[in-house]
Design a protein around this motif. Structure first.
Motif, PDB file in Angstrom:
ATOM      1  N   THR A 142      -9.494   0.368  -7.128  1.00 59.44           N
ATOM      2  CA  THR A 142      -8.797   1.646  -7.291  1.00 59.44           C
ATOM      3  C   THR A 142      -7.733   1.887  -6.221  1.00 59.44           C
ATOM      4  O   THR A 142      -7.217   2.981  -6.112  1.00 59.44           O
ATOM      5  CB  THR A 142      -9.812   2.814  -7.231  1.00 59.44           C
ATOM      6  OG1 THR A 142     -10.507   2.778  -5.974  1.00 59.44           O
ATOM      7  CG2 THR A 142     -10.807   2.714  -8.368  1.00 59.44           C
ATOM      8  N   GLN A 143      -7.416   0.872  -5.451  1.00 59.13           N
ATOM      9  CA  GLN A 143      -6.451   1.061  -4.358  1.00 59.13           C
ATOM     10  C   GLN A 143      -5.043   0.753  -4.814  1.00 59.13           C
ATOM     11  O   GLN A 143      -4.776  -0.309  -5.382  1.00 59.13           O
ATOM     12  CB  GLN A 143      -6.820   0.176  -3.168  1.00 59.13           C
ATOM     13  CG  GLN A 143      -5.873   0.342  -1.992  1.00 59.13           C
ATOM     14  CD  GLN A 143      -6.289  -0.481  -0.787  1.00 59.13           C
ATOM     15  OE1 GLN A 143      -7.436  -0.898  -0.677  1.00 59.13           O
ATOM     16  NE2 GLN A 143      -5.358  -0.721   0.123  1.00 59.13           N
ATOM     17  N   ASP A 144      -4.130   1.685  -4.557  1.00 59.02           N
ATOM     18  CA  ASP A 144      -2.716   1.411  -4.774  1.00 59.02           C
ATOM     19  C   ASP A 144      -2.200   0.533  -3.637  1.00 59.02           C
ATOM     20  O   ASP A 144      -2.508   0.774  -2.466  1.00 59.02           O
ATOM     21  CB  ASP A 144      -1.926   2.714  -4.820  1.00 59.02           C
ATOM     22  CG  ASP A 144      -2.063   3.422  -6.154  1.00 59.02           C
ATOM     23  OD1 ASP A 144      -1.725   2.811  -7.180  1.00 59.02           O
ATOM     24  OD2 ASP A 144      -2.503   4.587  -6.154  1.00 59.02           O
ATOM     25  N   ARG A 145      -1.410  -0.458  -3.973  1.00 62.70           N
ATOM     26  CA  ARG A 145      -0.862  -1.378  -2.975  1.00 62.70           C
ATOM     27  C   ARG A 145       0.651  -1.446  -3.130  1.00 62.70           C
ATOM     28  O   ARG A 145       1.205  -1.105  -4.173  1.00 62.70           O
ATOM     29  CB  ARG A 145      -1.483  -2.773  -3.128  1.00 62.70           C
ATOM     30  CG  ARG A 145      -3.014  -2.752  -3.007  1.00 62.70           C
ATOM     31  CD  ARG A 145      -3.604  -4.161  -3.145  1.00 62.70           C
ATOM     32  NE  ARG A 145      -5.058  -4.104  -3.244  1.00 62.70           N
ATOM     33  CZ  ARG A 145      -5.888  -4.009  -2.208  1.00 62.70           C
ATOM     34  NH1 ARG A 145      -5.400  -3.967  -0.977  1.00 62.70           N
ATOM     35  NH2 ARG A 145      -7.188  -3.974  -2.389  1.00 62.70           N
ATOM     36  N   GLY A 146       1.297  -1.931  -2.105  1.00 62.24           N
ATOM     37  CA  GLY A 146       2.746  -2.015  -2.154  1.00 62.24           C
ATOM     38  C   GLY A 146       3.387  -0.673  -1.866  1.00 62.24           C
ATOM     39  O   GLY A 146       2.836   0.157  -1.128  1.00 62.24           O
ATOM     40  N   PHE A 147       4.555  -0.424  -2.481  1.00 61.33           N
ATOM     41  CA  PHE A 147       5.355   0.753  -2.153  1.00 61.33           C
ATOM     42  C   PHE A 147       5.983   1.291  -3.438  1.00 61.33           C
ATOM     43  O   PHE A 147       6.630   0.540  -4.173  1.00 61.33           O
ATOM     44  CB  PHE A 147       6.443   0.380  -1.145  1.00 61.33           C
ATOM     45  CG  PHE A 147       5.892  -0.349   0.058  1.00 61.33           C
ATOM     46  CD1 PHE A 147       5.395   0.339   1.142  1.00 61.33           C
ATOM     47  CD2 PHE A 147       5.831  -1.737   0.069  1.00 61.33           C
ATOM     48  CE1 PHE A 147       4.856  -0.326   2.232  1.00 61.33           C
ATOM     49  CE2 PHE A 147       5.301  -2.429   1.151  1.00 61.33           C
ATOM     50  CZ  PHE A 147       4.803  -1.714   2.237  1.00 61.33           C
ATOM     51  N   LEU A 148       5.794   2.582  -3.697  1.00 60.55           N
ATOM     52  CA  LEU A 148       6.269   3.178  -4.942  1.00 60.55           C
ATOM     53  C   LEU A 148       7.088   4.436  -4.648  1.00 60.55           C
ATOM     54  O   LEU A 148       6.674   5.281  -3.857  1.00 60.55           O
ATOM     55  CB  LEU A 148       5.083   3.534  -5.842  1.00 60.55           C
ATOM     56  CG  LEU A 148       5.420   4.166  -7.199  1.00 60.55           C
ATOM     57  CD1 LEU A 148       6.203   3.184  -8.077  1.00 60.55           C
ATOM     58  CD2 LEU A 148       4.141   4.607  -7.907  1.00 60.55           C
ATOM     59  N   TRP A 149       8.255   4.533  -5.282  1.00 58.33           N
ATOM     60  CA  TRP A 149       9.111   5.705  -5.202  1.00 58.33           C
ATOM     61  C   TRP A 149       9.389   6.233  -6.611  1.00 58.33           C
ATOM     62  O   TRP A 149       9.453   5.458  -7.571  1.00 58.33           O
ATOM     63  CB  TRP A 149      10.458   5.368  -4.557  1.00 58.33           C
ATOM     64  CG  TRP A 149      10.419   5.009  -3.122  1.00 58.33           C
ATOM     65  CD1 TRP A 149      10.625   5.838  -2.047  1.00 58.33           C
ATOM     66  CD2 TRP A 149      10.182   3.709  -2.555  1.00 58.33           C
ATOM     67  NE1 TRP A 149      10.522   5.145  -0.872  1.00 58.33           N
ATOM     68  CE2 TRP A 149      10.253   3.830  -1.149  1.00 58.33           C
ATOM     69  CE3 TRP A 149       9.919   2.451  -3.110  1.00 58.33           C
ATOM     70  CZ2 TRP A 149      10.072   2.756  -0.296  1.00 58.33           C
ATOM     71  CZ3 TRP A 149       9.725   1.376  -2.262  1.00 58.33           C
ATOM     72  CH2 TRP A 149       9.800   1.526  -0.873  1.00 58.33           C
ATOM     73  N   LYS A 150       9.568   7.526  -6.724  1.00 62.38           N
ATOM     74  CA  LYS A 150      10.072   8.146  -7.945  1.00 62.38           C
ATOM     75  C   LYS A 150      11.535   8.475  -7.707  1.00 62.38           C
ATOM     76  O   LYS A 150      11.875   9.119  -6.708  1.00 62.38           O
ATOM     77  CB  LYS A 150       9.286   9.410  -8.276  1.00 62.38           C
ATOM     78  CG  LYS A 150       9.687  10.051  -9.606  1.00 62.38           C
ATOM     79  CD  LYS A 150       8.798  11.265  -9.899  1.00 62.38           C
ATOM     80  CE  LYS A 150       9.162  11.910 -11.231  1.00 62.38           C
ATOM     81  NZ  LYS A 150       8.275  13.070 -11.540  1.00 62.38           N
TER      82      LYS A 150
END
Length: 317
Positions: free
Chosen positions: A48-56
């Motif tokens: 359930t872990q988000d990894r990396g890098f996310l932008w909107k």
């Protein structure tokens, strides 16, 4: 995880993996990649872990997403976390650097990696060192000797990275390709084969010699795989500070040739990628645009370039 996604774990795993064909297995060799079992894939899918890098990113009353990927990974990192998964589901289009599930693209890329008459080549003593490194990773030199030197080096480094449990088959692009096909979302390429090949090729004989020497020094000392491991684990922890300071610890910008190569591979490519993301956003938003994480940071990183194009850029994580 259903059988369609399981199949794409292998079929979308990237071209370099196909070259990792050992001549023989002996002491010190890493076993060949094996498709994970259904149970192993199901276990990984439960993370359930988000990894990396996310932008909107938002412009013109529409939104899209920008995601920083890692081209090598581990099975336990492979499935998307909840915020990434929500962004994928929300998007109409998946945009990658290149779509290697497209057979014509894959064939064109493989052809472009092949050594041709007139291509730059290193001195024989450097080729001999490179062959020894390939043999140390139990690679068959026969298929490698027909490649341009830059791709020989890349293949050996990918093989060496497997000693750190980093696999090209578990890179983020394979997962995104799998989801795109499973959800019947179109995949768009943000670069042409020619553009990516041009960025990865040395521009002169002196630059090639410098790059090959420094790469071999790193392979022989183990520094190359240590840098990859630090980069990959920072990505897995969404550690932006480590990626932002990459040039301070990578030991990869110490000569004019290394600086020129890094600029060509990152900053110069970002201009064209930002323009294509902008165009695709205008036509097909929401878009899930995924590019290597090192393309995301600094004044020439994609978030900064998109801000300059009028986007509102919000960090998701």
């Amino acid at each position: 995880m259903n059988s369609t996604l399981r199949q794409w774990t292998v079929t979308a795993c990237g071209l370099l993996l196909t070259l990792l064909a050992p001549a023989a297995w002996g002491k010190g060799c890493i076993a060949p990649f094996v498709l994970p079992t259904e149970a192993a894939l199901s276990s990984a899918a439960n993370q359930t872990q988000d990894r990396g890098f996310l932008w909107k990113i938002s412009k013109g009353g529409k939104h899209s997403y920008l995601y920083g990927t890692m081209h090598l990974g581990r099975l336990e990192w492979w499935s998307p976390g909840p915020r990434m998964l929500a962004a994928i589901h929300d998007s109409r289009v998946i945009a990658l650097e290149m779509d290697l599930s497209n057979s014509a693209t894959a064939a064109k890329l493989m052809q472009g990696m092949r050594l041709k008459e007139g291509d730059l080549r290193p001195a024989p003593e450097l080729t001999a060192r490179l062959r020894l490194q390939a043999q140390a990773e139990c690679l068959d030199w026969e298929p490698l000797k027909g490649l341009k030197t830059e791709f020989q080096l890349s293949t050996v480094l990918v093989a060496a990275a497997r000693r750190q449990q980093l696999e090209s088959a578990f890179g983020v692009e394979t997962m995104l390709t799998a989801f795109a096909h499973h959800q019947e979302k179109p995949v768009h390429a943000l670069e042409t084969v020619e553009e990516q090949l041009s960025a990865l090729r040395a521009s002169s004989q002196s630059e090639l010699t410098d790059i090959v020497k420094s790469s071999l020094d790193d392979l022989e000392s183990g520094a190359g795989t240590r840098v990859l491991l630090k980069l990959a684990t920072a990505w897995a922890a969404s550690d932006a500070a480590t990626l932002q300071s990459y040039e301070k610890w990578c030991e990869c910008v110490e000569t004019p040739a290394e600086r020129a190569m890094l600029k060509r591979v990152l900053d110069d490519r970002n201009q064209a990628i930002a323009a294509r993301l902008d165009e695709l956003h205008g036509k097909s938003a929401p878009v899930f645009g995924a590019v290597g994480a090192l393309h995301m940071f600094g004044s020439e990183g994609l978030p900064a370039l998109l801000k300059a194009r009028g986007y509102t850029v919000e960090t998701v994580y």
